[in-house]
Design an enzyme around this catalytic site. Structure first.
Site, PDB file in Angstrom:
ATOM      1  CE  LYS A  90       8.365  -2.906  -7.504  1.00 16.72           C
ATOM      2  NZ  LYS A  90       7.532  -3.707  -6.590  1.00 16.72           N
TER       3      LYS A  90
ATOM      4  CD  GLU B  70       5.616  -1.038  -5.288  1.00 20.29           C
ATOM      5  OE1 GLU B  70       6.055  -1.670  -4.310  1.00 20.29           O
ATOM      6  OE2 GLU B  70       5.416  -1.570  -6.406  1.00 20.29           O
TER       7      GLU B  70
ATOM      8  NE  ARG C 272     -12.913  -0.091  -6.011  1.00 20.74           N
ATOM      9  CZ  ARG C 272     -13.327  -1.133  -6.720  1.00 20.74           C
ATOM     10  NH1 ARG C 272     -14.138  -0.948  -7.747  1.00 20.74           N
ATOM     11  NH2 ARG C 272     -12.939  -2.351  -6.395  1.00 20.74           N
TER      12      ARG C 272
ATOM     13  CG  HIS D  72      22.655   5.592  19.206  1.00 22.43           C
ATOM     14  ND1 HIS D  72      21.400   6.143  19.089  1.00 22.43           N
ATOM     15  CD2 HIS D  72      23.496   6.627  19.498  1.00 22.43           C
ATOM     16  CE1 HIS D  72      21.465   7.436  19.309  1.00 22.43           C
ATOM     17  NE2 HIS D  72      22.730   7.770  19.559  1.00 22.43           N
TER      18      HIS D  72
END
Length: 475
Positions: free
Chosen positions: A50, A181, A198, A458
């Site tokens: 996957k 996914e 649902r 940052h």
């Protein structure tokens, strides 16, 4: 009584393999039986393939983004056959790794289905029988189809990795991890995706704000997400026209199951609408693999969903029999099964009773963008006492520069009294990577002030986790 083995493991998934290897390292005589491929759901038909499909699907957006940054890159074309060949080769390689690890650890492998015929005895499908002082069941779970007319035509998650070719149109039924996914993966690979769920919102159990942002992102990708909608019946294309019903044989679950690529089908929704698709994928739940193991005959407790009932040490009602992983239906995640296997070995083979720790387990949903979470949701935390909610939602620099409208979310749930961070929720590219590190701090009991004292990196998305100074909500 002399036993053939000190430990007999049934199931060659991540949990069973880890337990077998660790037990063998203590000098125990260990055997492991696996009727299918070594590696289990995660390695062969779950997490690993996957995630590779997630990577493959994510490249669809890169050419356009690269052009915004000045690169002259054409759209390109995705070759499913080339990817599938490479994927199968990788799964073969990983299965070989698992087998070599077991062999080098001194674990005897039995490539056969096993079942219990006594508290200390197992029988293999090939007729062999073995005795063991301890038996560990790690047979995992399997996807299930709903009981509705024509459901035998539908595919489950195991089938996706075996597509001979990608369908043009697919209906995905469900709103959990796997459904969301797979919707993003297949859309990214060029499939037109409709998703029925649902419920009122996808990803039940996750933070409401995070769920909402993922739903928006799914729709923005072009996935036709239909909430409050379920599937009523499936039939060959043209079924239900002029009131025609699905043939009687199709009404029986499992009969007439289509082979992959055997569509198209007509689907009837619970709202009465009809739609034609090439395939239907059910991602509506999984069930523990306990049938045919001989458990109930021995007195091993079985729960409502078919799960093996165990105590805090993974021990069943039969003292010599233990169970770990998805077959117990506690927390169905691969790393949890591995940790349960390690706790079992500590308890049984090291003489150090070790309960399984299921508290503050981080999770990631590999949608696009990803969702990472650890600890309490805002909704659950409100019920426990006064809290403060710190959140920042913004367009990330990388995609914003290229004209993208997608937003990310960084969110902390903080106890007003103790200042402890009760939950962290991230919706962003690579959120799974971020939540793994944030989970360390949350597990250690870090306070909001601990986060504040941490200098930001940052410019990054994750710096928002340590720069949010004022709560957006208090309860």
């Amino acid at each position: 009584m002399a036993f053939d083995y000190d430990l007999y493991v049934i199931g060659g998934g991540s949990g069973g393999v880890r337990a077998a290897r660790m037990a063998a390292a203590t000098g125990a005589r260990v055997a492991l039986a696996e009727e299918s491929r070594m590696g289990g759901t995660c390695v062969i038909r779950g997490c690993v393939p996957k995630k590779l499909m997630v990577f493959a699907s994510s490249f669809r957006e890169l050419p356009a983004q690269a052009r915004a940054y000045g690169w002259d890159i054409p759209e390109g074309h995705f070759d499913w056959q080339a990817f599938r060949t490479r994927l199968n080769g990788e799964l073969d390689r990983l299965e070989g790794v698992y087998r070599r690890l077991l062999d080098s650890s001194g674990v005897e492998i039995h490539d056969a289905r096993a079942r219990l015929i006594g508290p200390h005895e197992v029988a293999l499908a090939d007729g062999r029988r073995f005795s063991a002082k301890h038996i560990l069941i790690a047979t995992g779970g399997r996807p299930e189809r709903p009981d509705l007319p024509g459901a035998g035509h539908g595919l489950v998650s195991d089938d996706v990795f075996n597509f001979e070719r990608l369908p043009e149109r697919i209906l995905i039924v469900g709103g959990g991890f796997i459904a969301c996914e797979m919707a993003c993966i297949l859309q990214g690979l060029g499939v037109r995706v409709t998703q029925f769920y649902r419920g009122a919102q996808i990803l039940r159990g996750f933070d409401e704000e995070a769920r909402g942002l993922i739903a928006e992102a799914i729709r923005a990708r072009g996935i036709n997400l239909r909430l409050g909608t379920d599937i009523a019946a499936i039939g060959p294309k043209g079924s239900f026209a002029d009131g025609m019903d699905v043939p009687a044989a199709e009404m029986q679950l499992g009969l007439g199951r289509a082979t992959i690529g055997a569509g198209p089908f007509t689907v009837q929704s619970t709202t009465g609408e009809l739609c034609d698709v090439d395939q239907v994928l059910f991602a509506t739940g999984r069930r523990p693999n306990t049938e045919g193991l001989g458990l109930e005959e021995l007195g091993v407790g079985i729960g409502r969903r078919g799960e093996i009932l165990v105590d805090d040490y993974s021990q069943t009602a039969v003292p010599s029999v233990y169970a770990i992983g998805d077959v117990t239906n506690r927390v169905n995640l691969t790393p949890v099964a591995i940790r349960e296997g390690m706790a079992f070995v500590q308890t049984v083979f090291h003489g150090q009773p070790t309960p399984v720790d299921h508290d503050l387990i981080p999770a990631a949903v590999f949608t696009q963008p990803e969702l990472g979470a650890v600890g309490l949701t805002e909704e659950a935390a409100r019920e426990q006492g006064p809290i403060e909610v710190y959140a920042a939602s913004f367009r990330p620099m990388r995609s914003a520069f290229a004209g993208g409208d997608g937003r990310v979310l960084m969110k902390l749930i903080v106890c007003s009294d103790t200042r402890r961070v009760l939950g962290c929720h991230i919706v962003a590219p690579e959120a799974g990577e971020m939540i793994q590190l944030a989970a360390i701090a949350v597990k250690m009991g870090a306070t909001k002030e601990d986060f504040d004292r941490t200098c930001a990196v940052h410019p990054t998305m994750a710096e928002e986790l340590v720069t949010m100074r004022n709560p957006v909500r208090k309860f």
